[in-house]
Write a protein that holds these residues in place. Structure first.
Motif, PDB file in Angstrom:
ATOM      1  N   PRO A   1       0.810  -1.231   0.000  1.00 52.85           N
ATOM      2  CA  PRO A   1       0.000   0.000   0.000  1.00 52.85           C
ATOM      3  C   PRO A   1       0.838   1.274   0.000  1.00 52.85           C
ATOM      4  O   PRO A   1       0.319   2.348  -0.309  1.00 52.85           O
ATOM      5  CB  PRO A   1      -0.814  -0.130   1.295  1.00 52.85           C
ATOM      6  N   ALA A   2       2.113   1.165   0.313  1.00 55.59           N
ATOM      7  CA  ALA A   2       2.976   2.350   0.317  1.00 55.59           C
ATOM      8  C   ALA A   2       3.532   2.663  -1.061  1.00 55.59           C
ATOM      9  O   ALA A   2       4.230   3.669  -1.224  1.00 55.59           O
ATOM     10  CB  ALA A   2       4.120   2.160   1.309  1.00 55.59           C
ATOM     11  N   GLU A   3       3.244   1.840  -2.073  1.00 61.07           N
ATOM     12  CA  GLU A   3       3.822   2.017  -3.403  1.00 61.07           C
ATOM     13  C   GLU A   3       2.755   2.046  -4.493  1.00 61.07           C
ATOM     14  O   GLU A   3       2.897   1.442  -5.541  1.00 61.07           O
ATOM     15  CB  GLU A   3       4.824   0.893  -3.693  1.00 61.07           C
ATOM     16  N   ALA A   4       1.661   2.753  -4.265  1.00 59.74           N
ATOM     17  CA  ALA A   4       0.582   2.871  -5.258  1.00 59.74           C
ATOM     18  C   ALA A   4       0.189   1.502  -5.804  1.00 59.74           C
ATOM     19  O   ALA A   4       0.469   1.178  -6.961  1.00 59.74           O
ATOM     20  CB  ALA A   4       0.996   3.796  -6.394  1.00 59.74           C
ATOM     21  N   PRO A   5      -0.439   0.660  -4.995  1.00 54.27           N
ATOM     22  CA  PRO A   5      -0.713  -0.721  -5.397  1.00 54.27           C
ATOM     23  C   PRO A   5      -1.641  -0.828  -6.610  1.00 54.27           C
ATOM     24  O   PRO A   5      -2.505   0.010  -6.836  1.00 54.27           O
ATOM     25  CB  PRO A   5      -1.363  -1.323  -4.144  1.00 54.27           C
ATOM     26  N   PHE A   6      -1.419  -1.881  -7.370  1.00 54.35           N
ATOM     27  CA  PHE A   6      -2.264  -2.161  -8.531  1.00 54.35           C
ATOM     28  C   PHE A   6      -2.414  -3.665  -8.671  1.00 54.35           C
ATOM     29  O   PHE A   6      -1.666  -4.452  -8.078  1.00 54.35           O
ATOM     30  CB  PHE A   6      -1.655  -1.581  -9.822  1.00 54.35           C
ATOM     31  N   GLU A   7      -3.368  -4.095  -9.487  1.00 57.69           N
ATOM     32  CA  GLU A   7      -3.523  -5.511  -9.823  1.00 57.69           C
ATOM     33  C   GLU A   7      -4.022  -5.623 -11.253  1.00 57.69           C
ATOM     34  O   GLU A   7      -4.988  -4.951 -11.631  1.00 57.69           O
ATOM     35  CB  GLU A   7      -4.499  -6.205  -8.871  1.00 57.69           C
ATOM     36  N   ALA A   8      -3.347  -6.438 -12.043  1.00 58.52           N
ATOM     37  CA  ALA A   8      -3.755  -6.710 -13.420  1.00 58.52           C
ATOM     38  C   ALA A   8      -4.203  -8.168 -13.510  1.00 58.52           C
ATOM     39  O   ALA A   8      -3.467  -9.068 -13.101  1.00 58.52           O
ATOM     40  CB  ALA A   8      -2.603  -6.448 -14.383  1.00 58.52           C
ATOM     41  N   VAL A   9      -5.403  -8.380 -14.004  1.00 60.67           N
ATOM     42  CA  VAL A   9      -5.962  -9.719 -14.181  1.00 60.67           C
ATOM     43  C   VAL A   9      -6.297  -9.863 -15.658  1.00 60.67           C
ATOM     44  O   VAL A   9      -7.183  -9.161 -16.167  1.00 60.67           O
ATOM     45  CB  VAL A   9      -7.227  -9.934 -13.322  1.00 60.67           C
ATOM     46  N   TYR A  10      -5.600 -10.735 -16.346  1.00 60.80           N
ATOM     47  CA  TYR A  10      -5.812 -10.803 -17.784  1.00 60.80           C
ATOM     48  C   TYR A  10      -5.454 -12.182 -18.329  1.00 60.80           C
ATOM     49  O   TYR A  10      -4.894 -13.033 -17.632  1.00 60.80           O
ATOM     50  CB  TYR A  10      -5.020  -9.719 -18.519  1.00 60.80           C
ATOM     51  N   GLN A  11      -5.801 -12.385 -19.596  1.00 62.44           N
ATOM     52  CA  GLN A  11      -5.479 -13.616 -20.310  1.00 62.44           C
ATOM     53  C   GLN A  11      -4.467 -13.301 -21.398  1.00 62.44           C
ATOM     54  O   GLN A  11      -4.693 -12.433 -22.241  1.00 62.44           O
ATOM     55  CB  GLN A  11      -6.734 -14.227 -20.923  1.00 62.44           C
ATOM     56  N   LEU A  12      -3.339 -13.992 -21.349  1.00 60.22           N
ATOM     57  CA  LEU A  12      -2.309 -13.863 -22.381  1.00 60.22           C
ATOM     58  C   LEU A  12      -2.512 -14.975 -23.404  1.00 60.22           C
ATOM     59  O   LEU A  12      -2.533 -16.157 -23.056  1.00 60.22           O
ATOM     60  CB  LEU A  12      -0.925 -13.970 -21.761  1.00 60.22           C
ATOM     61  N   THR A  13      -2.662 -14.599 -24.662  1.00 59.18           N
ATOM     62  CA  THR A  13      -2.859 -15.553 -25.755  1.00 59.18           C
ATOM     63  C   THR A  13      -1.795 -15.314 -26.817  1.00 59.18           C
ATOM     64  O   THR A  13      -1.497 -14.161 -27.146  1.00 59.18           O
ATOM     65  CB  THR A  13      -4.257 -15.390 -26.382  1.00 59.18           C
ATOM     66  N   PHE A  14      -1.217 -16.387 -27.327  1.00 59.48           N
ATOM     67  CA  PHE A  14      -0.251 -16.212 -28.409  1.00 59.48           C
ATOM     68  C   PHE A  14      -0.203 -17.456 -29.285  1.00 59.48           C
ATOM     69  O   PHE A  14      -0.501 -18.569 -28.854  1.00 59.48           O
ATOM     70  CB  PHE A  14       1.151 -15.877 -27.875  1.00 59.48           C
ATOM     71  N   ASN A  15       0.155 -17.228 -30.552  1.00 57.04           N
ATOM     72  CA  ASN A  15       0.396 -18.291 -31.517  1.00 57.04           C
ATOM     73  C   ASN A  15       1.886 -18.372 -31.789  1.00 57.04           C
ATOM     74  O   ASN A  15       2.572 -17.346 -31.854  1.00 57.04           O
ATOM     75  CB  ASN A  15      -0.355 -18.028 -32.826  1.00 57.04           C
ATOM     76  N   GLN A  16       2.367 -19.593 -31.979  1.00 56.14           N
ATOM     77  CA  GLN A  16       3.805 -19.782 -32.172  1.00 56.14           C
ATOM     78  C   GLN A  16       4.064 -20.853 -33.223  1.00 56.14           C
ATOM     79  O   GLN A  16       3.379 -21.869 -33.272  1.00 56.14           O
ATOM     80  CB  GLN A  16       4.459 -20.191 -30.847  1.00 56.14           C
ATOM     81  N   SER A  17       5.060 -20.602 -34.064  1.00 54.85           N
ATOM     82  CA  SER A  17       5.563 -21.605 -34.994  1.00 54.85           C
ATOM     83  C   SER A  17       6.876 -22.135 -34.440  1.00 54.85           C
ATOM     84  O   SER A  17       7.724 -21.343 -34.004  1.00 54.85           O
ATOM     85  CB  SER A  17       5.778 -20.989 -36.377  1.00 54.85           C
ATOM     86  N   SER A  18       7.049 -23.472 -34.438  1.00 56.32           N
ATOM     87  CA  SER A  18       8.201 -24.074 -33.761  1.00 56.32           C
ATOM     88  C   SER A  18       8.878 -25.117 -34.640  1.00 56.32           C
ATOM     89  O   SER A  18       8.253 -25.731 -35.505  1.00 56.32           O
ATOM     90  CB  SER A  18       7.780 -24.732 -32.450  1.00 56.32           C
ATOM     91  N   LEU A  19      10.158 -25.325 -34.353  1.00 57.17           N
ATOM     92  CA  LEU A  19      10.967 -26.340 -35.032  1.00 57.17           C
ATOM     93  C   LEU A  19      11.612 -27.231 -33.975  1.00 57.17           C
ATOM     94  O   LEU A  19      12.715 -26.945 -33.514  1.00 57.17           O
ATOM     95  CB  LEU A  19      12.033 -25.683 -35.906  1.00 57.17           C
ATOM     96  N   PRO A  20      10.940 -28.325 -33.552  1.00 64.18           N
ATOM     97  CA  PRO A  20      11.587 -29.280 -32.651  1.00 64.18           C
ATOM     98  C   PRO A  20      12.526 -30.199 -33.432  1.00 64.18           C
ATOM     99  O   PRO A  20      12.219 -30.615 -34.549  1.00 64.18           O
ATOM    100  CB  PRO A  20      10.405 -30.063 -32.065  1.00 64.18           C
ATOM    101  N   ILE A  21      13.679 -30.503 -32.832  1.00 61.76           N
ATOM    102  CA  ILE A  21      14.649 -31.431 -33.432  1.00 61.76           C
ATOM    103  C   ILE A  21      14.979 -32.456 -32.357  1.00 61.76           C
ATOM    104  O   ILE A  21      15.792 -32.191 -31.459  1.00 61.76           O
ATOM    105  CB  ILE A  21      15.909 -30.697 -33.920  1.00 61.76           C
ATOM    106  N   LEU A  22      14.351 -33.622 -32.433  1.00 63.06           N
ATOM    107  CA  LEU A  22      14.403 -34.590 -31.349  1.00 63.06           C
ATOM    108  C   LEU A  22      15.187 -35.836 -31.733  1.00 63.06           C
ATOM    109  O   LEU A  22      15.156 -36.276 -32.884  1.00 63.06           O
ATOM    110  CB  LEU A  22      12.979 -34.996 -30.938  1.00 63.06           C
TER     111      LEU A  22
END
Length: 223
Positions: free
Chosen positions: A88-109
């Motif tokens: 409370p001494a540092e201007a409190p805040f709270e962010a509640v959100y959903q992070l969504t992302f698409n990714q292209s990947s190259l696995p080499i197994l």
């Protein structure tokens, strides 16, 4: 160096004596994030969500029981995030959100097979195709004052588009070319990093974590 080249050449020549396969796999994934440790001025918590993935892969045998399996994958991931400053001494805040992302990947197994079962492990390189943050940001202020804003940020700001990590998996080959595959991924590259000052900053970095289950299908390549 000469002995290493001879050894690699021997593996490639051995691989040509065994059947090579091309295949597809698709299924669900559970995506979450490795978050920084909470402090007196920052807390961050991630809750995983279900997404999906598809992948085309190629299996090149090196020996009777070892094969190299590179792939090209696409994944859709989302995670619920809560981050804020509870002090409370540092201007409190709270962010509640959903992070969504698409990714292209190259696995080499590298895959080790015994009868119908196999285990596999190796690096994975990826590129973020897009991201979005959607939710609410609340400034608690001082005393009873509260300000709330909607979050809708479809930009790459503060995100690192090139990703790298490691995979570990296991599977079973079923009749008629079908199979089941289970794979875990741990990102080694930071996904996002925000230091002070910054809106709903983490104070450190977050990294991607996924577990995916797939139905696979592969067939030998005619030569």
């Amino acid at each position: 160096m000469r002995h290493l080249l001879l050894a690699l050449s021997g593996l490639l020549l051995t691989g040509t004596a065994h059947a090579q396969f091309i295949g597809l796999q698709a299924g669900a994934l559970y995506g979450t994030l490795a978050t920084p440790a909470n402090t007196s001025s920052r807390h961050t918590a991630a809750t995983g969500r279900v997404g999906y993935h598809v992948e085309a892969f190629y299996e090149f045998p090196l020996t009777a029981h070892l094969s190299l399996v590179p792939g090209l994958a696409f994944s859709h991931q989302s995670t619920n995030l809560v981050t804020g400053n509870p002090n409370p001494a540092e201007a409190p805040f709270e962010a509640v959100y959903q992070l969504t992302f698409n990714q292209s990947s190259l696995p080499i197994l590298l895959r080790a097979t015994r009868d119908r079962f196999y285990v596999e492990a190796g690096p994975q390189l990826g590129v973020l195709l897009n991201t979005n943050e959607r939710g609410t940001l609340t400034y608690l202020g001082y005393g009873p004052t509260t300000l709330q804003f909607a979050l809708d940020n479809p930009s790459f700001t503060d995100y690192q588009r090139l990703q790298a990590g490691v995979c570990l998996g296991a599977g079973v080959k079923l009749p008629a070319g079908f199979g089941l595959d289970l794979r875990a991924y741990a990102g080694l590259t930071k996904l996002k990093e925000q230091y002070e000052p910054g809106i709903y900053s983490y104070g450190s970095d977050i990294r991607s974590r996924t577990v995916q289950a797939s139905l696979t299908y592969q067939r030998p390549i005619k030569r």
